[in-house]
Write an enzyme that holds these catalytic residues in place. Sequence first.
Site, PDB file in Angstrom:
ATOM      1  N   GLU A 151       6.707 -12.335   0.440  1.00  0.00           N
ATOM      2  CA  GLU A 151       5.270 -12.577   0.552  1.00  0.00           C
ATOM      3  C   GLU A 151       4.745 -13.271  -0.705  1.00  0.00           C
ATOM      4  O   GLU A 151       4.862 -12.755  -1.818  1.00  0.00           O
ATOM      5  CB  GLU A 151       4.500 -11.271   0.788  1.00  0.00           C
ATOM      6  CG  GLU A 151       3.009 -11.553   0.979  1.00  0.00           C
ATOM      7  CD  GLU A 151       2.205 -10.357   1.462  1.00  0.00           C
ATOM      8  OE1 GLU A 151       2.737  -9.229   1.440  1.00  0.00           O
ATOM      9  OE2 GLU A 151       1.036 -10.566   1.859  1.00  0.00           O
ATOM     10  N   GLU A 245      -4.389  -7.954   8.380  1.00  0.00           N
ATOM     11  CA  GLU A 245      -4.571  -7.060   7.239  1.00  0.00           C
ATOM     12  C   GLU A 245      -6.037  -6.989   6.865  1.00  0.00           C
ATOM     13  O   GLU A 245      -6.699  -8.029   6.751  1.00  0.00           O
ATOM     14  CB  GLU A 245      -3.868  -7.639   6.001  1.00  0.00           C
ATOM     15  CG  GLU A 245      -2.473  -7.169   5.784  1.00  0.00           C
ATOM     16  CD  GLU A 245      -1.978  -7.632   4.417  1.00  0.00           C
ATOM     17  OE1 GLU A 245      -1.302  -6.844   3.766  1.00  0.00           O
ATOM     18  OE2 GLU A 245      -2.256  -8.762   4.008  1.00  0.00           O
TER      19      GLU A 245
HETATM   20 MN    MN Z   1      -0.448  -9.518   2.791  1.00  0.00          MN
END
Ligand code: MN
Length: 296
Positions: A151, A245
């Site tokens: 990420e 998210e």
């Molecule tokens: Mn994230």
Amino acid sequence: MQAKTNPVGIHSWVWTGQWTRNAAQTAIQQTREAGYDFLELSGIDPMSVDVKLTRELLADYGLGINVSLALTRDTDITSDDPKTVAAGQRLLQRAVDVVAELDGAYLCGVIYGALRRYDSPASAADRARSIRTLQDVADYATASGVTLGLEVVNRYETNLLNTASQALSYLDDLQRANVVVHLDTYHMHIEEGDMTSPVLACGERLGYVHVGENNRGPLGSGLVGFEEFFAALAAVGYSGPIAFESFSTAVVGPGLSSALCVWREMWRQPGEELAADARAFLEAAGYQLDTHYAGG
Ligand code: MN
């Protein structure tokens, strides 16, 4: 052209920062009821997660799962302390096991270093230690077919991979086929020049996506250019997972709040409405992507 389906998921912190029986039951049930294909179980210690319970609940609700985590100072694989690197490798390998035991496909997040504000740029040696360790973890993950997602996060959360371009260069040196780039629109909005070119640069090496607003609030309520982003995903034929998210002090406790600097109540409990709205937002993106609910 053959129809493709992007599995659509939701980050577990929309529901809870814990993984007790009650928390797991609620998170899994509500994820299913809001029309998502999978839950992204995040921030749970892989050494102590109750795999049996989680498996049972996933089966009961017919839900898929992926796992994300962030290394800390004690498990930072860029560290010059071999014990810290070894602890990080052990944690990552156990997390790979957990993904496999839960029939998940991806372990993603900040798995190449600690999620923290560093005081200096990453050195060549820091980067080399990270790559050497992740090569071992990637080889370990090959046996169970788990894919690792790196990420790309903003400068306050890592000094190693702030842009897609840095992640691609890291992957070039890593040389492992089961490791992919994981882009997050929240971080892209801070670090990239636009929402299109990073996706085009990644192409087939993009393997996991987080969609979140610039202020981590409800999807579609902020400044992120989702139209450009989804068009870019469609242009590269992206068929991987897309996970929503959003963080609010209403759900995440003080420890988790401080790790991600969640200082404000962006929304209130319960998260059902937030989750349903985000799902509808992603469904509306289905004119470009196939995000239609595939579940029963
Ligand atoms: Mn994230």
